[in-house]
Design a protein around this motif. Structure first.
Motif, PDB file in Angstrom:
ATOM      1  N   HIS A  62       0.759  -1.423   0.359  1.00 38.12           N
ATOM      2  CA  HIS A  62       0.088  -0.073   0.026  1.00 38.12           C
ATOM      3  C   HIS A  62       0.947   1.243   0.004  1.00 38.12           C
ATOM      4  O   HIS A  62       0.934   2.134   0.846  1.00 38.12           O
ATOM      5  CB  HIS A  62      -0.907   0.052   1.035  1.00 38.12           C
ATOM      6  CG  HIS A  62      -0.476  -0.271   2.682  1.00 38.12           C
ATOM      7  ND1 HIS A  62       0.345  -1.430   2.808  1.00 38.12           N
ATOM      8  CD2 HIS A  62      -0.277   0.703   3.486  1.00 38.12           C
ATOM      9  CE1 HIS A  62       0.600  -1.249   4.273  1.00 38.12           C
ATOM     10  NE2 HIS A  62       0.449  -0.042   4.556  1.00 38.12           N
ATOM     11  N   ALA A  63       1.539   1.563  -1.160  1.00 41.22           N
ATOM     12  CA  ALA A  63       2.717   2.434  -1.472  1.00 41.22           C
ATOM     13  C   ALA A  63       2.238   3.885  -0.697  1.00 41.22           C
ATOM     14  O   ALA A  63       2.802   4.457  -0.401  1.00 41.22           O
ATOM     15  CB  ALA A  63       3.123   2.358  -2.503  1.00 41.22           C
ATOM     16  N   CYS A  64       1.000   4.359  -1.195  1.00 43.64           N
ATOM     17  CA  CYS A  64       0.307   5.812  -0.665  1.00 43.64           C
ATOM     18  C   CYS A  64       0.017   5.558   0.438  1.00 43.64           C
ATOM     19  O   CYS A  64      -0.334   6.590   1.045  1.00 43.64           O
ATOM     20  CB  CYS A  64      -0.465   6.112  -1.650  1.00 43.64           C
ATOM     21  SG  CYS A  64      -2.264   5.157  -1.688  1.00 43.64           S
ATOM     22  N   GLY A  65      -0.090   4.620   1.344  1.00 43.91           N
ATOM     23  CA  GLY A  65      -0.698   4.626   2.377  1.00 43.91           C
ATOM     24  C   GLY A  65      -2.126   4.394   2.662  1.00 43.91           C
ATOM     25  O   GLY A  65      -2.769   4.715   3.648  1.00 43.91           O
ATOM     26  N   GLY A  66      -2.642   4.190   1.770  1.00 43.64           N
ATOM     27  CA  GLY A  66      -4.216   4.000   1.697  1.00 43.64           C
ATOM     28  C   GLY A  66      -5.147   5.146   1.357  1.00 43.64           C
ATOM     29  O   GLY A  66      -6.044   4.976   2.024  1.00 43.64           O
ATOM     30  N   CYS A  68      -5.758   6.094  -2.100  1.00 44.70           N
ATOM     31  CA  CYS A  68      -6.221   6.036  -3.402  1.00 44.70           C
ATOM     32  C   CYS A  68      -5.320   6.777  -4.250  1.00 44.70           C
ATOM     33  O   CYS A  68      -5.824   7.476  -5.159  1.00 44.70           O
ATOM     34  CB  CYS A  68      -7.703   6.395  -3.501  1.00 44.70           C
ATOM     35  SG  CYS A  68      -8.360   6.076  -4.943  1.00 44.70           S
ATOM     36  N   ALA A  69      -4.203   6.718  -4.005  1.00 43.73           N
ATOM     37  CA  ALA A  69      -3.152   7.549  -4.886  1.00 43.73           C
ATOM     38  C   ALA A  69      -2.137   6.699  -5.717  1.00 43.73           C
ATOM     39  O   ALA A  69      -1.286   7.070  -6.158  1.00 43.73           O
ATOM     40  CB  ALA A  69      -2.477   8.518  -4.014  1.00 43.73           C
ATOM     41  N   CYS A  70      -2.589   5.418  -5.507  1.00 41.85           N
ATOM     42  CA  CYS A  70      -1.467   4.437  -6.327  1.00 41.85           C
ATOM     43  C   CYS A  70      -2.385   3.263  -6.756  1.00 41.85           C
ATOM     44  O   CYS A  70      -3.694   3.323  -6.675  1.00 41.85           O
ATOM     45  CB  CYS A  70      -0.337   3.925  -5.401  1.00 41.85           C
ATOM     46  SG  CYS A  70      -0.683   2.681  -4.053  1.00 41.85           S
ATOM     47  N   SER A  71      -1.932   2.059  -7.097  1.00 35.59           N
ATOM     48  CA  SER A  71      -2.739   0.941  -7.376  1.00 35.59           C
ATOM     49  C   SER A  71      -2.064  -0.450  -6.699  1.00 35.59           C
ATOM     50  O   SER A  71      -2.532  -1.258  -7.085  1.00 35.59           O
ATOM     51  CB  SER A  71      -3.124   0.930  -8.694  1.00 35.59           C
ATOM     52  OG  SER A  71      -1.855   0.556  -9.396  1.00 35.59           O
ATOM     53  N   THR A  72      -1.229  -0.113  -5.859  1.00 33.32           N
ATOM     54  CA  THR A  72      -0.388  -1.153  -5.154  1.00 33.32           C
ATOM     55  C   THR A  72      -1.094  -2.193  -4.392  1.00 33.32           C
ATOM     56  O   THR A  72      -0.874  -3.181  -4.022  1.00 33.32           O
ATOM     57  CB  THR A  72       0.899  -0.656  -4.589  1.00 33.32           C
ATOM     58  OG1 THR A  72       0.401   0.247  -3.463  1.00 33.32           O
ATOM     59  CG2 THR A  72       1.978  -0.088  -5.526  1.00 33.32           C
ATOM     60  N   CYS A  73      -2.466  -1.603  -3.957  1.00 31.97           N
ATOM     61  CA  CYS A  73      -3.278  -2.402  -2.977  1.00 31.97           C
ATOM     62  C   CYS A  73      -4.247  -3.358  -3.750  1.00 31.97           C
ATOM     63  O   CYS A  73      -5.403  -3.796  -3.100  1.00 31.97           O
ATOM     64  CB  CYS A  73      -3.662  -1.845  -2.036  1.00 31.97           C
ATOM     65  SG  CYS A  73      -5.062  -0.453  -2.470  1.00 31.97           S
ATOM     66  N   LEU A 107      -9.665  -1.862  -4.915  1.00 28.95           N
ATOM     67  CA  LEU A 107      -8.495  -1.210  -4.260  1.00 28.95           C
ATOM     68  C   LEU A 107      -8.620  -1.709  -2.666  1.00 28.95           C
ATOM     69  O   LEU A 107      -9.784  -1.232  -2.346  1.00 28.95           O
ATOM     70  CB  LEU A 107      -8.204   0.216  -4.448  1.00 28.95           C
ATOM     71  CG  LEU A 107      -7.858   0.611  -5.656  1.00 28.95           C
ATOM     72  CD1 LEU A 107      -7.644   2.269  -5.609  1.00 28.95           C
ATOM     73  CD2 LEU A 107      -6.541   0.014  -6.218  1.00 28.95           C
ATOM     74  N   CYS A 109      -7.775  -0.599  -0.019  1.00 30.17           N
ATOM     75  CA  CYS A 109      -7.810   0.440   0.772  1.00 30.17           C
ATOM     76  C   CYS A 109      -8.813   1.489   0.760  1.00 30.17           C
ATOM     77  O   CYS A 109      -9.428   2.046   1.675  1.00 30.17           O
ATOM     78  CB  CYS A 109      -6.490   1.536   0.504  1.00 30.17           C
ATOM     79  SG  CYS A 109      -6.810   2.356  -0.921  1.00 30.17           S
TER      80      CYS A 109
HETATM   81 FE1  FES Z   1      -2.614   3.381  -2.730  1.00 31.64          FE
HETATM   82 FE2  FES Z   1      -4.758   1.549  -2.280  1.00 31.64          FE
HETATM   83  S1  FES Z   1      -2.731   1.765  -0.892  1.00 31.64           S
HETATM   84  S2  FES Z   1      -4.355   2.958  -3.569  1.00 31.64           S
END
Ligand code: FES
Length: 136
Positions: A62-66, A68-73, A107, A109
């Motif tokens: 969860h690269a962005c910390g959750g 909704c700013a990436c898609s790693t989750c 996602l 998160c």
């Molecule tokens: Fe980055 Fe869910 S952790 S979008």
């Protein structure tokens, strides 16, 4: 970092009123969720799949910390998807960028279960974190 992004409009997630379970694949780990204990942590929407996973020792990147700013989750919901909160436009945009996305992708998160179904969630292979810190 973690929690909710103030820049994303979303409908109010229905709060779970009853206990339910989430099974994470392919590890086949099932965790029991007690709504009285939500939120478990600080990463992702309160009571989200990410919040539940991290609280029970299941690693999801969860690269962005959750927020909704990436898609790693990215996860694929195999069962119980109808009990999840509706995805926001921002979440749908992020999912489009996730490798191997499917119609059942969410996602972790952002997807918040309402407790009306047990869930089965697959963590894509590229998103499994096999490197674990030893307990201190
Ligand atoms: Fe980055 Fe869910 S952790 S979008």
């Amino acid at each position: 970092m973690g929690g909710s992004s103030p820049y994303i409009q979303r409908g109010e997630a229905r709060k779970a009123q009853q206990k339910f379970s989430v099974t994470f694949q392919p590890a086949n780990v099932t965790v029991e969720v007690d709504p009285a204990k939500i939120p478990y942590g600080r990463d992702g929407e309160p009571g989200s799949i990410l919040d539940i996973a991290l609280a029970h020792g299941v690693d999801i990147d969860h690269a962005c910390g959750g927020v909704c700013a990436c898609s790693t989750c990215h996860v694929i919901v195999r069962q119980g998807g109808r009990s999840l909160s509706e995805p926001s436009d921002a979440e749908l945009d992020r999912i489009e960028q996730a490798p191997g996305n499917t119609p059942d992708s969410r996602l972790a998160c952002q997807a918040v279960p309402d407790g009306t179904a047990n869930l089965e969630v697959e963590i894509p292979g590229w998103n499994r974190n096999f490197a674990r810190e030893p307990a201190h």
